[in-house]
Each structure stands twice: as C-alpha cells, then as structure tokens.
Design a protein around this motif. Sequence first.
Motif, mmCIF file in Angstrom:
data_model
loop_
_atom_site.group_PDB
_atom_site.id
_atom_site.type_symbol
_atom_site.label_atom_id
_atom_site.label_comp_id
_atom_site.label_asym_id
_atom_site.label_seq_id
_atom_site.Cartn_x
_atom_site.Cartn_y
_atom_site.Cartn_z
ATOM 1 N N LEU A 1 10.055 46.173 6.079
ATOM 2 C CA LEU A 1 10.287 46.982 7.270
ATOM 3 C C LEU A 1 10.319 46.080 8.501
ATOM 4 O O LEU A 1 9.418 45.273 8.710
ATOM 5 N N VAL A 2 11.378 46.183 9.269
ATOM 6 C CA VAL A 2 11.486 45.411 10.509
ATOM 7 C C VAL A 2 11.789 46.378 11.641
ATOM 8 O O VAL A 2 12.750 47.155 11.567
ATOM 9 N N LEU A 3 10.955 46.322 12.662
ATOM 10 C CA LEU A 3 11.190 47.176 13.821
ATOM 11 C C LEU A 3 12.480 46.723 14.500
ATOM 12 O O LEU A 3 12.724 45.530 14.648
ATOM 13 N N ARG A 4 13.321 47.683 14.883
ATOM 14 C CA ARG A 4 14.617 47.327 15.457
ATOM 15 C C ARG A 4 14.795 47.963 16.831
ATOM 16 O O ARG A 4 14.261 49.031 17.101
ATOM 17 N N ARG A 5 15.551 47.287 17.664
ATOM 18 C CA ARG A 5 15.889 47.862 18.964
ATOM 19 C C ARG A 5 17.265 48.506 18.814
ATOM 20 O O ARG A 5 18.234 47.820 18.481
ATOM 21 N N PRO A 6 17.377 49.850 19.028
ATOM 22 C CA PRO A 6 18.651 50.538 18.742
ATOM 23 C C PRO A 6 19.791 49.980 19.597
ATOM 24 O O PRO A 6 19.566 49.474 20.694
ATOM 25 N N ARG A 7 21.003 50.100 19.043
ATOM 26 C CA ARG A 7 22.186 49.678 19.811
ATOM 27 C C ARG A 7 22.575 50.803 20.764
ATOM 28 O O ARG A 7 22.715 51.954 20.340
ATOM 29 N N PRO A 8 22.796 50.468 22.029
ATOM 30 C CA PRO A 8 23.162 51.520 23.008
ATOM 31 C C PRO A 8 24.431 52.252 22.579
ATOM 32 O O PRO A 8 24.553 53.456 22.787
ATOM 33 N N GLU A 9 25.377 51.553 21.930
ATOM 34 C CA GLU A 9 26.653 52.200 21.601
ATOM 35 C C GLU A 9 26.510 53.272 20.525
ATOM 36 O O GLU A 9 27.407 54.074 20.324
ATOM 37 N N ASN A 10 25.396 53.294 19.793
ATOM 38 C CA ASN A 10 25.204 54.338 18.787
ATOM 39 C C ASN A 10 24.640 55.630 19.383
ATOM 40 O O ASN A 10 24.469 56.620 18.698
ATOM 41 N N HIS A 11 24.275 55.551 20.668
ATOM 42 C CA HIS A 11 23.754 56.747 21.328
ATOM 43 C C HIS A 11 24.887 57.702 21.657
ATOM 44 O O HIS A 11 25.932 57.285 22.149
ATOM 45 N N HIS A 12 24.703 58.979 21.379
ATOM 46 C CA HIS A 12 25.703 59.973 21.747
ATOM 47 C C HIS A 12 25.121 60.826 22.852
ATOM 48 O O HIS A 12 23.921 61.042 22.900
ATOM 49 N N VAL A 13 25.988 61.246 23.712
ATOM 50 C CA VAL A 13 25.536 62.065 24.839
ATOM 51 C C VAL A 13 24.814 63.312 24.307
ATOM 52 O O VAL A 13 25.243 63.919 23.334
ATOM 53 N N LEU A 14 23.734 63.614 24.922
ATOM 54 C CA LEU A 14 22.950 64.805 24.593
ATOM 55 C C LEU A 14 22.318 64.757 23.203
ATOM 56 O O LEU A 14 21.846 65.754 22.689
ATOM 57 N N THR B 1 1.830 41.618 17.092
ATOM 58 C CA THR B 1 2.499 40.771 18.077
ATOM 59 C C THR B 1 2.030 41.114 19.494
ATOM 60 O O THR B 1 1.788 40.227 20.310
ATOM 61 N N ALA B 2 1.895 42.426 19.757
ATOM 62 C CA ALA B 2 1.450 42.830 21.094
ATOM 63 C C ALA B 2 0.006 42.410 21.328
ATOM 64 O O ALA B 2 -0.355 41.952 22.426
ATOM 65 N N LEU B 3 -0.824 42.536 20.288
ATOM 66 C CA LEU B 3 -2.213 42.074 20.416
ATOM 67 C C LEU B 3 -2.231 40.579 20.725
ATOM 68 O O LEU B 3 -2.974 40.113 21.589
ATOM 69 N N HIS B 4 -1.413 39.851 20.001
ATOM 70 C CA HIS B 4 -1.368 38.403 20.224
ATOM 71 C C HIS B 4 -0.839 38.085 21.614
ATOM 72 O O HIS B 4 -1.338 37.181 22.279
ATOM 73 N N ALA B 5 0.165 38.851 22.057
ATOM 74 C CA ALA B 5 0.706 38.616 23.391
ATOM 75 C C ALA B 5 -0.410 38.773 24.418
ATOM 76 O O ALA B 5 -0.581 37.933 25.306
ATOM 77 N N ALA B 6 -1.182 39.848 24.276
ATOM 78 C CA ALA B 6 -2.298 40.058 25.201
ATOM 79 C C ALA B 6 -3.293 38.913 25.088
ATOM 80 O O ALA B 6 -3.805 38.404 26.099
ATOM 81 N N GLU B 7 -3.556 38.493 23.867
ATOM 82 C CA GLU B 7 -4.499 37.387 23.684
ATOM 83 C C GLU B 7 -3.975 36.100 24.310
ATOM 84 O O GLU B 7 -4.730 35.325 24.879
ATOM 85 N N ASP C 1 16.124 42.521 16.028
ATOM 86 C CA ASP C 1 14.698 42.539 15.664
ATOM 87 C C ASP C 1 13.841 42.728 16.910
ATOM 88 O O ASP C 1 13.853 41.897 17.812
ATOM 89 N N ASP C 2 13.112 43.808 16.952
ATOM 90 C CA ASP C 2 12.346 44.150 18.148
ATOM 91 C C ASP C 2 11.147 43.223 18.325
ATOM 92 O O ASP C 2 10.807 42.814 19.434
ATOM 93 N N VAL C 3 10.498 42.868 17.226
ATOM 94 C CA VAL C 3 9.309 42.012 17.306
ATOM 95 C C VAL C 3 9.680 40.645 17.872
ATOM 96 O O VAL C 3 8.982 40.079 18.707
ATOM 97 N N ALA C 4 10.846 40.157 17.437
ATOM 98 C CA ALA C 4 11.292 38.860 17.946
ATOM 99 C C ALA C 4 11.500 38.931 19.458
ATOM 100 O O ALA C 4 11.176 37.986 20.189
ATOM 101 N N THR C 5 12.034 40.069 19.924
ATOM 102 C CA THR C 5 12.259 40.231 21.360
ATOM 103 C C THR C 5 10.928 40.186 22.116
ATOM 104 O O THR C 5 10.788 39.494 23.128
#
Lengths: 505, 536
Positions: free
Chosen positions: A190-203, A242-248, B212-216
Amino acid sequence: MKVRLMFPDHDVDGATPEMAGADATAADLELDTLWDAMARGDAFVRGVVRATTLRPVQDVAVVEHRHAVLAECRRVPGLLDELEEVAERAVTAERRASSWVFDRSASMSLGHAVTVLDLLLEDLRALRAVADRYADDVTSPGWTALLATVRAEIDDDYLEVLRAEVRHLRLEDGVVLSAHLSPTGLALGLVLRRPRPENHHVLQRNPLLRPTHSWTVPERDEGGARAFGELRDRAILDVATTALHAAEHVVGFFEALRTELAFYRGCLTLTAALEAAGARWCLPTTTTPAAGEHELRCAGVYDPCLVLRTGTAAVVNDVDLRGRRLLVVSGANHGGKSTLLRALGVAHLMAQAGMPVAAEQCTVALVRDVHTHWAREEDADLRSGKLDEELTRLSDIVDRVRPGSIVVSNESLSSTTEDEGAAIALEVVRALVDCGVVVYLVTHLYDLSRPLHDDATRPAVCLRAPRLSSTSRYRLEPGEPLRTSFGRDLYDEVFATAAPPGSAG
Amino acid sequence: MPVPARAEPETDAVPSDAVRSDAVPSGSLLDTTATRPPLGEDALHDLAIDQLVTRLATQVGDDLAAVLTVPLATVDAVRRRQDVARALDVPAVRAVVETFVDAVTRSVGQHAEARKAYPVEADLWRLHAATTYLDALVALASDLPRELAGAGSRSAALDEVARACAERVDEPSFRELYARATALAAAVHDVTVALWLHGDTVTVGRFDDEPDDVATVREVFARFADHGRAKRRVAAAPPRTSGRRMDEVQAHVLGMAARLHPEVFDEVHAFAAVGDVVDGFAARFVHDVRLYLAWLDVIAPLRAAGLPVCLPRVRAGHVHTDAREVYDVVLATRLVDRHEDVVTNDLTLATTERLLLLSGPNQGGKTTFARAVGQLHHLAAVGLPVPGRRVALGLADQVLTHFERPERLGNLAGRLGEGLHRMKDLLGRATAGSVVVLNEPFSSTGLDDARFLTREILARARATGALVVCVTFVDDVAGPDGSTVSMVAEVDPDDAAVRTFHVTRRPPDGLAYARALARRHGLTAELVRSRLEDRS
C-alpha cells in the motif's frame, strides 16, 4: 539545515566518543566544580559543557571559530537570550501538543504529528523573526552563517509550503492509495498517493480515474468496520511515521540549536563567576604542534575549580614548557603542587573545548587527550593490593595513550617504598616520553625526580614547591629537586612545635 | 548348571531371502517391507527410544516417527538407508531437499486454503498452490542431480527420485502446465489498483500513476533531516494479522479489482479447475525424507557440541564389535542443552566375546553405558546415523532389555516373580542374532539369591547365542572361558579440578616483588615501549 556554532562545517555530533579515560580525568581534575559553576543549576547546560570538555577538539580553526562566536555573544546582548527562548519553547512542542494518547494507531499518530507540526510552524516563524532582527549586527562566521541559513531556508515561500502540507496531512478528503495483489489476492504494497487533479470531475469527490467500483461497509457490520479501519491504518502507516519523523527532525534542529547555545551560555556564566571572584581569564592562543613537539606557556595560571569553590582569587603560577615533553614538580607537601597540576590539566581541556582559560595569558599546543593518575589515598588496603591497584590503573593508561597524549601524574607509586616506586615510575615515565607522550609529574620521590632532572636526553622543566617559610606560598619556582622533603616544615606548622632534636629517618 | 553351547560365530541368524524386498515404490526412501517386528515395550522405555520417538513425532507425526522403533532385517536395507542419510548429510544436498520439502508442504496447505476462501480468492489459492509446487519441482529436477553428483556419495533411492523428477519436468503436459501457471501468476502480480477510502466506502479504480504522497512529505521536510533522534518513534502497525489474511473488505477490493481486470481473472478461474498438481512420487519422497531430516536435526546439537556421530559399518552374523566414543544419545541431548560435558566410552568385543559384564560403583555410568550399547545396536539396525566414531557391529534382529522396575509391584516376592517372568519371556525370544541388555537384575533380592539367579540367567542367556550386556553388582559370575569381558566404571580421582595454584617462594626483597608485579602489568620500560610502538 545546520547550526554550526561549535564547528565551522558541522554540528555537534552525539556519536563522537568521549576521550579515553574521561571519567578518571574528570574525577582527578575535579571538573564537577567547573561544570556546576558553568551550569548554575541548568542540567542541560551542564550536560553540554561536560560533553564538550571531555571531547578535546583537534583543530585550531574550531577553537578560533568558538572564540569568535563567544566574543560576539558578549558583544551583542539579546541574541543568545532570544534564540534560547525560541529553541527552548520549540523543544517542548511534543508536550504542548498534549495529544499523545496510549493508542498509537496510525490514525492517532498522524493526528498527533500534525498537531505538533502546527506548533512547530509557529516556532519556525519566531526563529525567522529573530534571524531577521539580528542579521545585520553579527560579523563572526558562526553567527553570520547561522542567521543567513535560517533566513534562506525558512523563507516565506517555504513557510507557505509547510502550512499547506500540514493541512493536507489531515487527510480530510479521504485516503487515496495504490495497492498490488499478493499471489492470493491480498492488497499489499500500500502506497499513499496524491490524486491527479485531472481525474477530478466537477461536483464529484471521487479522485480516481474512471471507471471505478465502490462498496460500502454495511451498517452494524462490526467485522467489516474493523477491517476497513485496519486497511486505512495500513494505508497511512508510512505517512504517519514520516510525519512523526518530520516533527522529530524539526524538533531535532531546535535541539541542536539549543545544545550549541548552551555551550556559550555556560562560557558566559563562567567568565562572570571568575570576574566576580576577581580572577582573570583569557581566550588562549592554540597551536598545532609539530610531531613530537609540545608547547605550553602560561602566565598567571590557576585552578579555576579552586576559585569557583572558594569564591576568591588564587595563587597564580607561570609555566613555560617549550620543546619539553616532561614537567617535574617536586618539593614540600601542601606546597601547591597538586593545585598547579590540576590548573594545567584543566587549562588544556578548557583550551581545547574552545572555552576561556583560567590564566592571564596562555599559549597552548593541542594535545590528543589528557590522562590522570592520582594516588588514591582511600584504598587502605594491604600494601601489595594497593600497589597492584595503582599499577592496574597505570597500565590502563598505557593502553589508552598515543603520541600527543598528556599523562598527568600526581604522586604516583607512592603506595610502595621509595626505591621500589621510584624505580618503576622512572622506567614508565622515560618510556612514555620516548614514545611522544607528554608527562606532567608531581612527586616527592627524590630517586625519581633527581634522575629525571639530570637526564640530558629527555630535557625536563623542573619546578619546586617552596618551603613554607618562604613568602610566595604555593607559587612554584624553577629549581632542581632537593633531597630533603619539607614534611618537617608542615609537621612543625601543624603541631606548632619547635623542631624536635632528632629528625625522622 | 551346565553352560549351554555357544552359537556358531559368523552365522547369519536370519535367512536373508525371507525378508528381501525389491518392490520399492517410486519416490520411497523408507523400505518398510524388509523389516523385523518393532522394538518391545520394555526396550522402548529402557533404552529411552520412546523419548526420541516422541520428539520426532512432534516434527513428522506419529506414523513416521514409529519407523524409529522398527529394525531392518537385512544389511542391504540398512545400507540403502545409510546411503540416503549420507547424501542428505551433505549440506548442499540437504539444502536442495529441504527447499523442496518446504515448498511441497506449503503447496498442500495452499491448496487446502482454497476450500475456505472467497470466490476470486479461492481461484488464486489454487493457482498459487500450483506455482509453488511446479517451481519447486523444476528447481529440484535441476539441483538434485547436480548436488548428488557433487556430494561424492551414491544413493540409489535418491538417484531414482532425481530421475523421476527429470522425466516428469520433460513431459509436454508438464511444460504446458508450468508455462500457463507462470504466466498467470505474473499477470496477477502486475495488477495494480488505486483505492479511495472515504467514510465507510472503498472505491477501486485502475492505477493512474498517482505520485507517492509519503515521498512528497519527506521532501518537504528534507532540510531538517540531518537532525534525527537516536530514538525514532514509529506509528504502531495495525494488528499483525491485519492484511495477512483475507477479510471482508479486502475480498470486496479483490472482487472489484477482478472486474476491472477480466483479462487476468477469467483465465485464473479457468486454471483453478485443474485441481491438485502434486505428483505421487514427489508426495512419497517428501513424506519419507522428513524422517531423515528430523533425525539429522536431533543429532545436530550433539555434533555442534563436538560429539561424534557416524554411519556404522553393519554386517550380518557374529562379528567383531568396535565402537569409539559411544554415548547415550538421549542423555547427551539433555546435557548438551545444559552445556554440561558428555562422557563417551569405547567398546571393543572380539567376535567370540558375547558376554559383557559391567560393574563398578553406583553413579559410575554403568547403566548409561549399557543403555548406550543397546541404543547403538538398535539405531544401527534402523539404518540411521548413530552416536559414536568408527562404529562396526553386527546387525541385531532385536534388542531385548530387562531393567529393574521397582515401581511395578508392591511386595518383594511379587516383584521378583514378575521380574523372573519377564526374564523367562525375554530369554524365550532371544536368538543368536539378538542383543540383550540386562540392568542389575535381581538387585532387590539378597546377595546369595542374586548371585545364584544372575549366574543361572547369564548361562541361559549365553546359550541363546545373543550378545549379552549385563550390569551387575555381583562380581563373581563370570565364566572361565574367553567369551566373557568385564568392564569397570572408574571414579576419576582428579575430578574436574584442574585449576593449579602455583605456590612459589617469594624472596623477601621487595624491589624484586614490585618489579615482578610491574612486569606482570606490562609496566617495564621495554614493555611500555612495545605497547606504544604501533600507535601513531
């Protein structure tokens, strides 16, 4: 992002080990007194100055870098204070967030990390403001580089990116991830992904490429709800960590800053205390010795720990060791010999920490490390057992020294008879000096000090403690060893008696 | 009491044609036709073989572990097993075999999983079970012949397995099956989907290479990355089981993924109809070889502790017995576990020496040695590696034991009677090919009785022609002829206390003493210089 107030090119590194034998050296030189005075009750400052003292730097440029930063701390009041305040608040972000709960699930961890990052964002803004305010007032390389770094790295654009990123980490629009299938169909990788803006549909909120299929956990399906939560937690596990580490990491930067500031805070406290006692101090000149060479020139050197303990100025001495690797101090008991030995040992360590030195003037060659060998009076053991203990410690030192080390020896091998102790010590001292080790030696053993004095192949500087009747008590003068010990003087003083008719054998 | 005539030396006690078998099924490593009746209850317990069986059973199951109780009838059968054991003891061969055993075991388990799986998942389990086995068989077909050839020891049984493998993987039907399974597994592996979790809903679509969001996040905070902490916290992972087993949500995700990728999953469904693909000879091989592997595991810690283990030279009939560094394998396992020393003993008996009397003080190791000799003969007859070095002995048709059992009956007369009955039964079964171990028979009766009974019993035992080992405190029972050997357990007067405190005179001269002390600390001029020499 580096702090670099302690080193021109890197930050204080927790991995650098203390010098070998640091504990014994600290105990024999009574360094606790020094560190207590520098800390003035602040355990963090004490830890930093202790660590710095026991890691002598091997580079003149580093010493000079610290001297310049320290001088500017005295010249620009407010800079150190304000940075300390920001750094001390920032390192408590974790506690201030108070969102840390026992459930360390990925969701809770991420929520906590976001809260901490929010607080740190404010601290970074405050740090930027201090840097902006003092940027034009500083000239030392250390301060100039730090303030410039802060202004460049934490610029307005970056602060805005951080703000947006922290907001995104709240994952208010759901979690998007990719998965591949295990051979048996489990969703893995499982890899967290940032959605592509172009896949967004209005409404429509669905951020995925069409077509898609959906399934909703039925109401009151507890197993399904739990499985759903676990899938979500697995998806965000990495980003939560990652966020915990960033804060650390951000806290870690502030901790590094606080650590290096604490050193200078300790130095300022020390010079103020010495001045209050009427004692002088100086920033020493350090030199890099040629191979096998040694140098120490001190005017008005004293043991700062004695002054800090008593609160009054002490007897000072002048020492000039140029081209000599051996200092032999002989003479009366309680003649200030041990005090001088401590003063020199402490001076070496403070000089190589980049601290001020307790002397009017001081030029000192860098040494590798400082080893001490003190007679331990408390061991009221059998004679052989005590000699054994002394020899064990001495052998440990031989294991640790290298050319360029200093061995400071205070009445070593006095736990056996004079001729035994002198014979063993003579061999060890000569071998050490021959191997490029510097030896500072206090002894009342005439059979040791006389041959060392007379040895033309290993030139020594010899100092002698004065008789007690002499006017300059505790001030040591150059002089060859004398057979008579001054114990009788002391005896007379302590017992206030006239000289008895027969002298002790 | 007349002493019965001894059996003829060098006679094979059992006609070998009576138990010869040549119908070994393909893949079999345990010829179970050329066997004798299993070890009796008494011997099983007295020799502690039951403990070994229990231990093996936890690894290979009761049925297979029971092989350890059954002696083989012929030297040929013993050698066949020894050949297998010798080859499997070569690390490279063993590794290849273990990999295969492991894979087949997994494949069987995977196939069983399909029965309790969700629909699409069930198809995948069957495919997975097939690829696990097919991959393993292909690997075995290429690795086993190579490693057997490199091992430098021949095993007809293993060679046959290797040949069967090679033939199978060369068949067109196998090659087609293998290609199909491999391609399908790769296609499943290549499927990547995108998921959107929102509220209580999971939406599945094709992966569109979203970044990859984590990489960002990592990149945004990279400038602080020098400032780590020694102790880095991590978010707690979900329960260990999470994601490892199929659940309702994942089943739906899989179902939706299958709908998005019909080109893959329709094929998988068709393949799943093929069913179990494990070949019969492979299943047989995996079943049998596990006994050898388990036995090698049992003796591994002993070898690691420096104790010898060997394949004995086994011959039929009455032969010279020679065994070095023999020990009780069960006791040794316990001692090694506790890091204690194991005492070994040598045993040498000429062909004509058929009675071994063991005497000596209590706790001197007599019983242990007797048990070790019994174990040695039984394990040698099972065809497995035995404790000891350079062991040569005769193939025993059975090992019979008689150990005093104080717990069996209450009163002395009853106990003696019971013991004598057991003895009579034992002697009735003993043959010239048997090994009989008697441990302090009649020790619970008076000395006169015991001497009488022991003499009588030993005479009868010798009359059977069996090899008799008898632990006894009765010391004047040995016959005058050359067939009796006595061994005595000694008590070592020096114990293990080898620490020597050298007491040397110290001269009154203190300087010499202090100097000696300094020298010991490496603190003379030369020693200090040499210690410092190589540092710079």
